[in-house]
Write a protein that holds these residues in place. Structure first.
Motif, PDB file in Angstrom:
ATOM      1  N   LEU A 289       0.826  -1.209   0.000  1.00  0.00           N
ATOM      2  CA  LEU A 289       0.000   0.000   0.000  1.00  0.00           C
ATOM      3  C   LEU A 289       0.860   1.259   0.000  1.00  0.00           C
ATOM      4  O   LEU A 289       1.985   1.267   0.524  1.00  0.00           O
ATOM      5  CB  LEU A 289      -0.921   0.013   1.219  1.00  0.00           C
ATOM      6  N   VAL A 290       0.304   2.311  -0.573  1.00  0.00           N
ATOM      7  CA  VAL A 290       0.959   3.627  -0.590  1.00  0.00           C
ATOM      8  C   VAL A 290      -0.034   4.642  -0.044  1.00  0.00           C
ATOM      9  O   VAL A 290      -1.207   4.639  -0.430  1.00  0.00           O
ATOM     10  CB  VAL A 290       1.367   4.028  -2.030  1.00  0.00           C
ATOM     11  N   ARG A 291       0.433   5.494   0.862  1.00  0.00           N
ATOM     12  CA  ARG A 291      -0.433   6.562   1.394  1.00  0.00           C
ATOM     13  C   ARG A 291      -0.048   7.886   0.740  1.00  0.00           C
ATOM     14  O   ARG A 291       1.141   8.242   0.679  1.00  0.00           O
ATOM     15  CB  ARG A 291      -0.296   6.674   2.917  1.00  0.00           C
ATOM     16  N   LEU A 292      -1.042   8.628   0.267  1.00  0.00           N
ATOM     17  CA  LEU A 292      -0.812   9.910  -0.398  1.00  0.00           C
ATOM     18  C   LEU A 292      -1.655  10.991   0.240  1.00  0.00           C
ATOM     19  O   LEU A 292      -2.641  10.696   0.932  1.00  0.00           O
ATOM     20  CB  LEU A 292      -1.154   9.811  -1.894  1.00  0.00           C
ATOM     21  N   ARG A 293      -1.256  12.232  -0.005  1.00  0.00           N
ATOM     22  CA  ARG A 293      -2.027  13.366   0.510  1.00  0.00           C
ATOM     23  C   ARG A 293      -2.222  14.405  -0.578  1.00  0.00           C
ATOM     24  O   ARG A 293      -1.289  14.787  -1.290  1.00  0.00           O
ATOM     25  CB  ARG A 293      -1.325  14.007   1.708  1.00  0.00           C
ATOM     26  N   ASN A 294      -3.461  14.848  -0.726  1.00  0.00           N
ATOM     27  CA  ASN A 294      -3.830  15.933  -1.629  1.00  0.00           C
ATOM     28  C   ASN A 294      -3.721  17.250  -0.858  1.00  0.00           C
ATOM     29  O   ASN A 294      -4.387  17.425   0.165  1.00  0.00           O
ATOM     30  CB  ASN A 294      -5.268  15.727  -2.119  1.00  0.00           C
ATOM     31  N   PRO A 295      -2.904  18.203  -1.317  1.00  0.00           N
ATOM     32  CA  PRO A 295      -2.743  19.473  -0.582  1.00  0.00           C
ATOM     33  C   PRO A 295      -4.029  20.272  -0.411  1.00  0.00           C
ATOM     34  O   PRO A 295      -4.091  21.162   0.432  1.00  0.00           O
ATOM     35  CB  PRO A 295      -1.732  20.255  -1.444  1.00  0.00           C
TER      36      PRO A 295
END
Length: 722
Positions: A289-295
């Motif tokens: 899994l990869v965790r991402l964040r939208n600014p």
């Protein structure tokens, strides 16, 4: 925009002196705009007033120059307010700085905010950029400061806390907590660093990542990503590297548009975690899994492993806690590694030190930093497609001294990363500046030329192909690539794609083992000029006899001539030479000639002084003809380097003068015309000034240590008569 010698070169000398004094380091950052945070805060506290920053005022000029400029409707209702005017209990940081403190406003700087979100994952890095000892209560004076890495130096940027608002709401970056302001103030300091808020519109996450860390960035295109990309990403996060990713938007009109799965094209995301976990349903089944964040702080992935997806039911409670899974519209989400590769176009990894991510060992790297400049007409030669000028680009000698500890396939080689960064283009946008298309090539130096620090000439590049080069020339702030070459000596040639493009750059070389890199021709040396001996009685040539006759006619009984008389005398002779295609010498050039040859301080030339001068002019005339562009009567400014090198040999006792690239730049700016050509009068004027200044220096350098100390009056006397 071009710099003047008195501006750029003096600034550069000052920067080099500051570095020798330790300025520009993390512990002793440079003061941006000359502002001292501690002194300003103390002054405001004593006066019981709040700081107002006149170097970045609360006016439209600080907002922008076009879309946020004075004529834009967007800025009419913007009001600058301090946090205490926005809410009752403002705080700098609430409950620790975190990635949820960064929510994008009405400015297209998602690339910056994605980098800030990455920064919050590492407290040590964050509080290096955002000093903690700041608040709106104890010792509050309306002044704050932040630290950034800027082209090789750390700088401390001071701001006041007046922030743009509309209807009492922050216009740009804000926190999810309405009374938290560290992210908004950080954005303001970064805007000040680049001249305005609007200057931050559009960019790559790596740019801000590097400005927060001083690291170096490597790019991976998903289509060409290595098989071990998941491992590379995981190890990068473990080592404190910052990561960003994005989806290319092929259609400009669809920039920053949502896909059906909630992802946004042409938008920068932060990679905040890479994990591997077990399913409860299958004993040996693992999922990456990869965790991402939208600014934006919202708008999330809606596919598998999104906040409310069914996949989470297959994980145990412990696994969910390890992943810190929560259902919240906060802009952060998980997705499988396979979906990540399928949906995203590229990933950017900013390594705090460029560790070899492809293997299991952590390496210590050394770094060499070189500042440089491309000058139109002198050292802006363009890429290899332009062989007549490519060789004039700045050149840097690289010595790879030790091979890697763990060679691949028993190959003896040195690993290193080359980073070429163009400077100040974002700050100069308001003046019409855009990013240049830049790149570099690396050439192997033949063993017989090792240790020779002379600039490689055109013939070398015509006869030799590059040993390595960047994959492509590209219009990004920075081009970076990793290489493995055998120990030895190399020349790195950074350039713009097109010739004649003027700008500054930073060239950094990181290597696993010891290396040295330095600009070729980075010293100035000279032998003492030896005047040509006067002809012995009875040895005068026919030409000498003619000149004696003409000289006597002009000089009269005093046997000395003035600058005006010298001008008339020389131009009588030069005008007969049709190959020079010249209008003759100017009065200013003739004054400089007299200043060079006037040994007795009369402001005139006697016959012996004139004969010595004429011998010089004849020799320099031959060199000028040799390098002259066919039938033009002038020299290309790119050939001026060779012409000057040949000419100064005429007045030294052995090969002597070694000018550095900065002097060649100055010569071009001072003497070339708009077509980047140098006529005969300017050529002679340059050489006369060059020799005169060296003679004057050597007269003051009585102990021969290569340095002199002058008073203001001595300096003026020296330069005004040259």
């Amino acid at each position: 925009m071009p710099y003047t010698p008195s501006g750029f070169f003096c600034d550069r000398l000052i920067r080099e002196r500051e570095r020798r004094d330790g300025e520009g380091s993390l512990g002793k950052p440079l003061r941006f705009s000359g502002q001292d945070f501690t002194a300003l805060k103390q002054e405001c506290l004593q006066k019981k007033s709040l700081f107002e920053d006149d170097t970045f005022p609360a006016t439209v000029e600080s907002l922008g120059y076009k879309e946020l400029g004075a004529k834009s409707n967007k800025v009419k209702n913007i009001v600058w307010k301090r946090p205490k005017e926005i809410c009752e209990n403002p705080e700098f940081i609430v409950g620790g700085a975190s990635r949820t403190d960064i929510c994008q406003g009405d400015l297209g700087d998602c690339w910056l905010l994605a980098a800030i979100a990455c920064l919050t994952l590492y407290e040590k890095l964050l509080y290096r950029v955002v000093p903690q000892e700041q608040s709106f209560s104890e010792g509050y004076a309306g002044v704050f400061h932040f630290q950034f890495w800027r082209y090789g130096d750390w700088v401390d940027v001071v701001i006041d806390d007046r922030i743009p608002t509309f209807n009492n709401q922050l216009v740009f970056t804000k926190s999810a907590e309405r009374n938290e302001f560290w992210s908004a103030l950080l954005e303001k300091a970064y805007a000040k660093l680049h001249g305005s808020y609007e200057a931050l519109k559009g960019g790559n996450t790596t740019e801000a990542m590097e400005d927060f860390t001083g690291g170096v960035t490597e790019f991976y295109e998903m289509k060409e990503a290595p098989k071990e990309l998941n491992k590379i990403m995981k190890k990068a996060l473990e080592r404190g590297s910052l990561m960003g990713c994005s989806i290319d938007s092929l259609v400009p009109a669809r920039f920053e548009t949502r896909t059906t799965t909630g992802l946004v094209k042409g938008h920068a995301y932060s990679v905040t975690a890479v994990q591997e976990c077990k399913h409860t349903t299958t004993k040996d089944s693992k999922v990456r899994l990869v965790r991402l964040r939208n600014p934006w702080g919202q708008v999330e992935w809606t596919g598998p492993w999104s906040d409310n997806s069914k996949e989470w039911t297959s994980l145990s409670k412990d696994e969910k806690e390890k992943l810190q899974h929560q259902n919240a519209e906060d802009g952060e989400f998980w997705m499988s590694f396979e979906d990540f590769k399928k949906n995203f176009t590229k990933i950017e990894i900013c390594n705090l030190t460029p560790d070899a991510l492809e293997d299991d060992k952590i390496h210590k790297w050394t770094v060499s930093v070189n500042e440089g400049r491309w000058v139109r007409g002198c050292s802006a030669g363009g890429c290899r497609n332009y062989p007549d000028t490519f060789w004039t680009n700045p050149q840097y000698r690289l010595r790879l001294l030790e091979e890697d500890d763990d060679p691949e396939d028993n190959e003896v080689a040195c690993s290193f990363v080359v980073s070429l960064m163009q400077k100040n283009r974002r700050k100069e946008r308001k003046m019409g500046a855009n990013l240049f298309t830049i790149g570099f090539a690396i050439y192997e130096v033949p063993k017989e030329m090792h240790g020779n620090k002379q600039h490689m000439q055109k013939d070398f590049f015509l006869a030799n192909s590059s040993k390595a080069r960047c994959k492509s020339y590209i219009n990004l702030r920075e081009v970076t690539q990793r290489f493995r070459l055998s120990p030895g000596e190399y020349v790195i040639v950074p350039s713009t794609y097109e010739p004649h493009q003027e700008g500054e750059f930073l060239l950094r070389v990181f290597s696993e083992k010891r290396n040295t890199s330095e600009e070729i021709e980075n010293r100035i040396e000279a032998d003492h000029p030896v005047p040509a001996p006067a002809s012995a009685v009875g040895e005068e040539s026919e030409e000498d006899q003619k000149f004696r006759t003409i000289f006597q006619e002009i000089a009269g009984d005093e046997m000395e001539i003035t600058a005006n008389e010298l001008k008339n005398l020389l131009n009588k002779v030069v005008s007969k030479n049709q190959e020079l295609n010249t209008e003759g010498f100017s009065l200013e050039t003739c004054r400089s000639m007299i200043a060079l040859m006037d040994m007795d301080g009369t402001g005139r030339l006697n016959l012996q002084e004139f004969r010595h001068l004429w011998n010089k002019v004849k020799q320099w005339q031959g060199i000028f003809k040799h390098y002259s562009v066919e039938q033009s009567g002038s020299i290309s400014s790119y050939e001026m380097r060779n012409a000057v090198n040949d000419a100064v040999m005429c007045f030294v006792s052995r090969p002597g003068y070694r000018l550095n690239n900065q002097l060649y730049d100055i010569i071009t700016m001072r003497y070339a015309n708009e077509s980047m050509n140098i006529d005969f009068d300017s050529f002679i004027s340059c050489l006369v000034r060059l020799e005169a200044m060296f003679r004057a220096f050597q007269a003051f350098d009585q102990d021969g240590d290569g340095s002199i100390r002058l008073s203001a009056l001595e300096w003026l006397q020296l330069t005004m008569y040259a």
